[in-house]
Design a protein around this motif. Structure first.
Motif, PDB file in Angstrom:
ATOM      1  N   LEU A   1      33.044  37.247  19.275  1.00  0.00           N
ATOM      2  CA  LEU A   1      33.507  38.475  20.329  1.00  0.00           C
ATOM      3  C   LEU A   1      34.898  38.021  20.544  1.00  0.00           C
ATOM      4  O   LEU A   1      36.090  38.863  21.361  1.00  0.00           O
ATOM      5  N   HIS A   2      34.708  37.000  22.388  1.00  0.00           N
ATOM      6  CA  HIS A   2      35.789  36.859  23.483  1.00  0.00           C
ATOM      7  C   HIS A   2      36.208  35.594  22.386  1.00  0.00           C
ATOM      8  O   HIS A   2      35.643  34.758  21.503  1.00  0.00           O
ATOM      9  N   ARG A   3      37.387  36.119  22.940  1.00  0.00           N
ATOM     10  CA  ARG A   3      38.442  34.035  22.545  1.00  0.00           C
ATOM     11  C   ARG A   3      39.107  33.272  24.137  1.00  0.00           C
ATOM     12  O   ARG A   3      39.380  33.757  25.057  1.00  0.00           O
ATOM     13  N   GLU A   4      38.987  32.508  23.912  1.00  0.00           N
ATOM     14  CA  GLU A   4      39.252  31.196  24.778  1.00  0.00           C
ATOM     15  C   GLU A   4      41.172  31.973  25.094  1.00  0.00           C
ATOM     16  O   GLU A   4      41.803  31.958  23.936  1.00  0.00           O
ATOM     17  N   PRO A   5      41.709  31.504  26.320  1.00  0.00           N
ATOM     18  CA  PRO A   5      43.181  32.175  25.775  1.00  0.00           C
ATOM     19  C   PRO A   5      43.875  31.062  25.500  1.00  0.00           C
ATOM     20  O   PRO A   5      44.887  32.382  24.555  1.00  0.00           O
ATOM     21  N   GLY A   6      43.871  30.408  24.783  1.00  0.00           N
ATOM     22  CA  GLY A   6      45.096  29.754  24.041  1.00  0.00           C
ATOM     23  C   GLY A   6      46.503  29.953  24.920  1.00  0.00           C
ATOM     24  O   GLY A   6      46.623  29.612  25.616  1.00  0.00           O
ATOM     25  N   ASP A   7      47.326  29.748  23.569  1.00  0.00           N
ATOM     26  CA  ASP A   7      49.058  30.145  24.163  1.00  0.00           C
ATOM     27  C   ASP A   7      48.661  32.071  24.209  1.00  0.00           C
ATOM     28  O   ASP A   7      49.703  32.223  24.079  1.00  0.00           O
ATOM     29  N   THR A   8      47.410  32.892  23.816  1.00  0.00           N
ATOM     30  CA  THR A   8      47.739  34.054  23.581  1.00  0.00           C
ATOM     31  C   THR A   8      46.684  34.678  24.575  1.00  0.00           C
ATOM     32  O   THR A   8      45.649  35.149  24.050  1.00  0.00           O
ATOM     33  N   PRO A   9      46.328  34.230  25.651  1.00  0.00           N
ATOM     34  CA  PRO A   9      46.006  35.009  26.702  1.00  0.00           C
ATOM     35  C   PRO A   9      45.899  36.398  26.706  1.00  0.00           C
ATOM     36  O   PRO A   9      44.866  37.052  27.603  1.00  0.00           O
ATOM     37  N   GLN A  10      46.933  36.722  26.274  1.00  0.00           N
ATOM     38  CA  GLN A  10      46.779  38.502  26.124  1.00  0.00           C
ATOM     39  C   GLN A  10      46.096  38.735  25.024  1.00  0.00           C
ATOM     40  O   GLN A  10      45.567  40.417  25.850  1.00  0.00           O
ATOM     41  N   ILE A  11      45.671  37.967  24.272  1.00  0.00           N
ATOM     42  CA  ILE A  11      44.996  38.345  23.476  1.00  0.00           C
ATOM     43  C   ILE A  11      42.706  37.834  23.379  1.00  0.00           C
ATOM     44  O   ILE A  11      42.840  36.788  23.770  1.00  0.00           O
ATOM     45  N   GLU A  12      41.818  39.177  24.574  1.00  0.00           N
ATOM     46  CA  GLU A  12      41.282  38.129  24.848  1.00  0.00           C
ATOM     47  C   GLU A  12      39.922  38.687  23.581  1.00  0.00           C
ATOM     48  O   GLU A  12      38.588  37.824  24.263  1.00  0.00           O
ATOM     49  N   HIS A  13      40.012  39.239  23.340  1.00  0.00           N
ATOM     50  CA  HIS A  13      38.293  39.754  21.996  1.00  0.00           C
ATOM     51  C   HIS A  13      38.883  40.044  20.775  1.00  0.00           C
ATOM     52  O   HIS A  13      40.304  39.646  19.990  1.00  0.00           O
ATOM     53  N   THR A  14      38.406  39.541  20.250  1.00  0.00           N
ATOM     54  CA  THR A  14      38.323  39.769  18.327  1.00  0.00           C
ATOM     55  C   THR A  14      38.452  40.789  17.779  1.00  0.00           C
ATOM     56  O   THR A  14      39.020  41.330  16.742  1.00  0.00           O
ATOM     57  N   LEU A  15      38.787  41.792  18.180  1.00  0.00           N
ATOM     58  CA  LEU A  15      37.847  43.657  17.357  1.00  0.00           C
ATOM     59  C   LEU A  15      40.278  43.655  17.645  1.00  0.00           C
ATOM     60  O   LEU A  15      40.810  43.635  17.795  1.00  0.00           O
TER      61      LEU A  15
END
Lengths: 725, 335, 177
Positions: free
Chosen positions: B197-211
């Motif tokens: 469900l949750h994402r690591e920030p990587g280069d796109t920390p504004q995208i926090e989850h996979t929904l």
């Protein structure tokens, strides 16, 4: 009276019936919101309010362009009335991040907030310096920049030589962070004009400053300004003087011809009001091998702003805590790019005691003496600075009684030597504290009616310390009337002058005035100076339905001009040095901490505090006030620090989720006791100050307990998990 | 700052209507459950939805059934209620504790267990808005925290663009138990593990989850596990209560005789997302839980940690937190 | 009572979204109807439009507890509650706690008796939280009360009295059952 009086305003408070400043909702009310600077220092070069003005419901946007309408009220510690000399919106200068640059007024709070966020500013930024060690700060010798006689350094004997000669020496440096008072009530003002007369409803500890300051700022006669502050939702020094938002609300209300309410949001309050400045203390103690203090040198660097010199006053207390024959105190001010710091509960005494009383504990360990014994051995009845006696001093009794109640005799000296079966480390620490006794001139007006009502109007403000209750208790004790027949009016400039209530002089100044007014009442009614009174009969006897008397009191040795100063809105504070004595309140705190075995969380598990505040004026509210002071000490020692990112200025943890004040679960069992010996000199009622001294010494008692548990000296506040891991 | 932009509002009564409304509302439409995160961030000007779909009036979202083999917890159930579910209290103490140690009772009464999964970070640079650079709030602007005051920031899962800590507790405990979330969107229902469900920030920390923006969490399911009973959620914070975790650990154990057969360890307060410590789990298999093995597991959990300027203590603190949590869980396995 | 806010703009209803809402609720036993901007908090509605100023604003971000009220008998923070969420609900504030004859609720009296306050600003929130704490069954011992009241900050530090007042009131209720 056998039964202590319950807090007289408690009933209204539990019913939600008490009206604080922002609780006023007059018809036609408009709501203000501030836009604030996002740079740490520089200039506003352009400000675009068009988007803000386009928000439906917006009625007015004030910016520095409107500066001509406003003047500075001056800095309260330099003869003015403001918490700082800088009045936002008077020019394009930005002195610190968070400084207001525009006020928006709208029909609703949400429209005002929305529009304030749409104010667009362009800045010209300048380099900034926000902490004590930053490049670009300006370091000043306080003695050289503040007029002689005010907040002097202390120099008694030859401290450097005596220190050099001493066989046992301690030399340590202590760091105290900026901290914010965070009273629960937000800064707020409701400004209402009736013709050319302005009424301001605002919680303050200094209605005089608000009144006289506004008159200066708005260029109107002071008689046309009335300030009402019947209750403040916590003061702690944060409301000591005129805030920057008040005149903005007043100007907006005048322009719009309708009342304006301006509530300063919590995050802005971290920047739009004073705070406890950062300070660094080097303490050197020299003693004989058996721990008799020969010399102390206490040097302090304290933060101030670029635009004002907030005086440091740390060594006034530390030079009196013990009978040290050679003492040198030296205080420097460090100009940084912040709003002007100011007084916050035990403003200088808490950091000073942290440094000094931790150093005393280090000396106890250096000499192998029990920390209580060492303190008792260095007690004195004479003020070593002035050479005059203390008006009263029962620090030894505080220490002895506290040790007894705490069970101090069961302590083992060795750090880490007391632990529980599960490995929890137990530490017991002690520290003393003192706070100067001061008094201010006060006017009390007293009226008795033939329905039995006694109405008191007196200079003073109710911030929760219980001044109303102490006044009612004084009247009840004197006249023998029922508590519910006494009405008290404080914080109203239309009644009597309202000097700043702070520094624990509020009750100690108001009660003598009430006492004198009671005596005047008795004389006017032809009654003996003591004994229960039948007011109806007394009034009937002189054929009157009511009678009104007035008394003015001054502090011991204060000249009659002090009353004139009060009436002119100036401050007139006397103490702690009086012509024939020096007055301080004293306290001893005993603390138990428990440090978890592996994770090393520090839990304060038990506190015993014994206070010498002269006669206890109101036992119920006094005990509560000391408990609160201890909790402040826990917060100041283990939780609270205002974080500064040097790249941006301002304060980063500017809310109540990140600036951590103690919660209910943080609070241990706190036992409070009083010596309760009347002070024979300071005033007729024998009372000394209480609210501040309650906090002084809590932090070092905790830090000393942490040392006792862990063997680690903690010389930087707050002491957090990572410091003991 | 300190504003709420105007928005439009809808309060549907069915899940289907809620999902449909998200598409009707168009870009910038957001679901609002308890509102404790979203409305807070709207007041700060960090969230600026043009339209809000209030999920508070959808009874089917709040159904909780903990009587079967798996726990089924409706996304709209309130945190305070689920915290006191008798099955959780008895059979999954880590889940119950993760809820009751979060926030305050008022906030737990408002917040839902679904919304809480997507709680956003407490990074002060993120919340305060201008002048602070924040890639999460304003992609491409930079990260003020990396060179700033990072005492509470993450040491695991960080990237050059973001070190903001995932602030929640509940998702950490759910992650330890391999929980699933059922989500519904315009295309129907799908299921994904909380781990996805949750994402690591990587280069796109504004995208926090996979929904997807139009997907709604409708329920959380916790499959059967032998690690539920002997579990705990240990949360270390600056206050005794009502504070975010400096470090936390959700731990569950299945112990057979003296040795561990199954171990679950998830970390909170130290990572950019709920963090599963699988290598630490494996280090315990077939070993007894002792102070030494627990401490070793704790160290393994932080082997890849990357400290910043002021948060290096979290590595040692986190390791000790894991160790203590393991010892607590081990005690529960013998009760 | 209709539990769903009605659109009052007339324009947005086809989409299901409204920019202006009409809500009804029962506040302290009295029916209240108002038009709302959707972003309005329950706290601002109570304080600025219903003149119920006993509920206090201490942070406006759910961090201090001063704004605690009850919605349908359960404690919430009114600052983080969209007023629209209270549509159709029963809201109780500090002004609605006393008996009909004006005599204080036993917990209010206990706050007086135990001096559970100083400045009084956080007090309404403390009492609303305390009432809920008792009703929830979270007032069985001091440690539990401290934990379940930790969402209500008191800067004066009146915590000991607050705990004592809640404990005494809860004990009296238990004894009375």
């Amino acid at each position: 009276m056998s039964q202590p009086l319950a807090r007289v305003d408690a009933f209204d408070k539990v019913m939600g019936a008490v009206q604080f400043g922002a609780d006023r909702v007059p018809p036609g009310l408009a709501h203000g919101a501030l836009a604030v600077a996002t740079i740490g220092r520089g200039r506003v070069v352009r400000i675009d309010t068009s988007a803000a003005e386009a928000v439906p419901g917006v009625r007015l946007v004030l910016t520095p362009r409107d500066g001509g309408e406003l003047a500075s009220a001056g800095f309260v510690m330099a003869g003015g009335h403001g918490f700082q000399s800088l009045q936002p919106l008077t020019d394009d200068h930005v002195a610190y991040r968070g400084q207001p640059i525009a006020l928006v007024v709208a029909d609703t709070p949400h429209a005002a907030a929305e529009a304030a966020a749409l104010v667009q500013a362009e800045y010209e930024a300048e380099p900034l310096s926000v902490d004590l060690d930053a490049d670009g700060v300006e370091v000043l010798d306080q003695a050289a920049v503040i007029p002689a006689g005010f907040f002097p350094d202390v120099d008694v004997g030859d401290a450097d030589a005596a220190f050099a000669r001493s066989p046992v020496r301690v030399d340590s440096v202590f760091d105290c962070p900026p901290q914010h008072a965070c009273p629960m009530e937000l800064m707020a003002a409701v400004a209402e004009w009736n013709g050319d007369t302005l009424t301001v409803h605002e919680a303050t500890q200094n209605a005089n400053a608000v009144r006289f300051g506004l008159a200066t700022q708005l260029g109107i006669d002071v008689e046309r300004v009335r300030v009402l502050s019947p209750y403040a939702g916590g003061g702690f020094g944060n409301r000591n003087s005129l805030q920057a938002h008040t005149c903005l609300a007043a100007v907006a209300a005048r322009r719009l011809g309708r009342p304006v309410k301006l509530v300063v949001p919590r995050s802005q309050m971290f920047h739009d009001a004073s705070f406890r400045p950062a300070s660094r203390h080097r303490v050197r103690l020299g003693a004989t091998v058996d721990g008799r203090l020969q010399a102390a040198i206490h040097e302090v660097d304290q933060q101030t702003s670029r635009h004002d010199l907030f005086p440091a006053n740390y060594v006034e207390m530390t030079s009196r805590l013990y009978g040290i024959p050679n003492f040198r105190g030296h205080q420097r001010l460090v100009r940084t790019d912040v709003q002007t710091p100011g007084y916050m509960r035990a403003p200088h005494e808490h950091p000073a005691a942290f440094a000094f009383e931790c150093a005393i504990d280090e000396l106890a360990y250096a000499t192998g003496r029990d920390p209580v014994d060492l303190r008792l051995a260095n007690d004195t009845g004479t003020d070593p600075v002035s050479g005059r006696p203390f008006s009263s001093r029962h620090l030894a009794a505080c220490l002895r009684r506290g040790a007894e109640r705490f069970g101090w005799a069961n302590r083992t000296l060795e750090p880490g030597s007391m632990r529980l079966a599960d490995g929890t480390l137990v530490g017991w620490g002690v520290a003393a504290g003192a706070y100067p006794g001061s008094a201010v001139p006060t006017v009390a007006r007293l009226r008795a009616d033939d329905d039995g009502t006694v109405s008191v109007q007196v200079g003073g403000h109710e911030m929760g310390q219980g001044i109303r209750t102490a006044i009612v208790e004084t009247v009840v004790r004197d006249l023998g009337v029922a508590a519910d027949s006494v009405r008290v009016d404080v914080g109203d400039t239309a009644a009597v002058p309202q000097h700043l209530t702070a520094g624990s002089w509020g009750t100690a100044s108001a009660l003598p005035a009430v006492h004198d007014a009671l005596q005047e009442l008795r004389r006017s009614l032809d009654l003996p100076p003591t004994g229960a009174v039948d007011l109806r009969a007394a009034l009937a006897a002189i054929g009157r339905a009511d009678i009104e008397v007035q008394a003015e009191t001054r502090a011991p040795g204060q000249p009659p001009e002090a009353i004139d100063r009060l009436r002119r809105g100036a401050m007139a504070i006397a103490g702690p040095e009086f012509p024939t004595f020096t007055a301080f309140s004293f306290v001893a705190h005993f603390v138990e901490v428990r440090v978890e075995p592996t994770i090393h969380r520090i839990h304060v598990s038990r506190v015993v505090s014994v206070v010498d505040c002269g006669r206890v004026a109101s036992p119920v509210t006094a005990a509560s006030q000391v408990g609160g002071g201890v909790i402040w000490g826990i917060g100041a020692c283990l939780r609270e620090g205002s974080e500064v990112d040097p790249r941006y200025g301002g304060f980063l943890n500017a809310d109540l989720a990140e600036y951590l004040i103690p919660v209910n679960a943080d609070v241990p069992r706190i036992e409070v006791d009083f010596v309760d010996e009347p002070d024979p000199h300071l005033n007729a009622l024998g009372v000394k100050g209480l609210g501040e001294v309650a906090m002084v010494g809590v932090a070092p008692a905790i830090a000393n307990a942490v040392f006792h548990a862990t063997g680690q000296r903690q010389r930087r506040l707050p002491i957090r998990l990572e410091n003991v891991l | 700052m300190l504003t709420t932009r105007p928005f439009t509002y809808a309060a549907p009564t069915t899940i289907a209507d809620a999902v449909a409304l998200i598409d009707t509302g168009g870009p910038g439409t957001k679901f609002l459950a308890g509102g404790t995160t979203l409305y807070d961030l709207m007041k700060l000007g960090v969230e600026t939805p043009a339209a809000v779909v209030d999920l508070g009036r959808i009874p089917e979202l709040a159904i909780v059934d903990t009587t079967g083999d798996q726990l089924v917890i409706g996304a709209g159930a309130r945190m305070c209620d689920v915290a006191e579910d008798p099955v959780l209290l008895h059979d999954y103490p880590a889940l119950a504790e993760s809820l009751s140690l979060a926030a305050s009772q008022q906030l737990r009464t408002m917040a839902t267990v679904g919304g809480n999964l997507l709680q956003r970070t407490r990074c002060a640079y993120f919340r305060a808005g201008a002048p602070f650079a924040c890639n999460k709030r304003d992609p491409g602007s930079g990260c003020a925290a990396r060179e700033g005051i990072d005492r509470v920031h993450a040491v695991l899962g960080v990237s050059d663009s973001c070190i903001a800590t995932y602030a929640g507790d509940w998702a950490v405990a759910l992650l330890a138990f391999d929980a699933l979330v059922d989500v519904v969107g315009p295309g129907g229902e799908r299921t994904l593990p909380v781990a996805d469900l949750h994402r690591e920030p990587g280069d796109t920390p504004q995208i926090e989850h996979t929904l997807a923006p139009n997907e709604l969490i409708v329920r959380i399911r916790v499959p059967p596990t032998d690690t539920g009973r002997a579990s705990t959620y240990l949360k270390i914070r600056d206050r005794e209560s009502y504070a975010f975790a400096l470090a936390s650990a959700a731990v569950g154990l299945a112990v057979d005789g003296d040795v561990v057969r199954n171990a679950r360890i998830a970390l909170g307060g130290v990572a950019t997302r709920p963090w599963r410590a699988r290598a630490a789990e494996e280090s315990l298999i077939d070993a007894p839980v002792t102070a030494d093995t627990a401490r070793r597991a704790g160290r393994i959990a932080f082997a890849d940690a990357r400290p910043g300027r002021h948060n290096g203590y979290k590595i040692e603190l986190g390791a000790r937190t894991v160790a203590n949590a393991l010892l607590i869980a081990a005690q529960r396995s013998v009760r | 009572m209709d539990r769903f806010p009605r659109d009052t703009t007339g324009s947005a209803s086809r989409s299901g979204f409204s920019g202006r809402l009409h809500v009804q609720m029962v506040v302290n036993g009295r029916d209240v109807e108002r038009d709302l901007d959707p972003r309005e908090s329950l706290l601002d509605l109570l304080r600025e439009r219903l003149a119920l100023t006993g509920t206090k604003k201490g942070c406006d971000h759910g961090q201090c507890g001063a704004c605690t009220v009850h919605i349908d008998g359960r404690r919430v923070l009114s600052c983080l509650t969209l007023a629209a969420k209270a549509n159709g609900a029963h809201v109780t504030t500090i002004e609605g706690v006393a008996a009909a004859d004006g005599s204080p609720h036993p917990l209010q009296q206990a706050f007086v008796d135990y001096d559970a306050l100083q400045c009084g600003y956080c007090t309404p929130g403390q009492i609303m939280a305390g009432l809920a704490c008792i009703a929830e069954g979270h007032a069985t011992d001091e440690a539990q009360i401290r934990e379940y009241l930790s969402g209500n900050l008191c800067r004066c530090g009146a915590y000991a009295g607050i705990v004592a007042a809640v404990r005494a009131t809860a004990a009296a209720q238990e004894g009375g059952c």
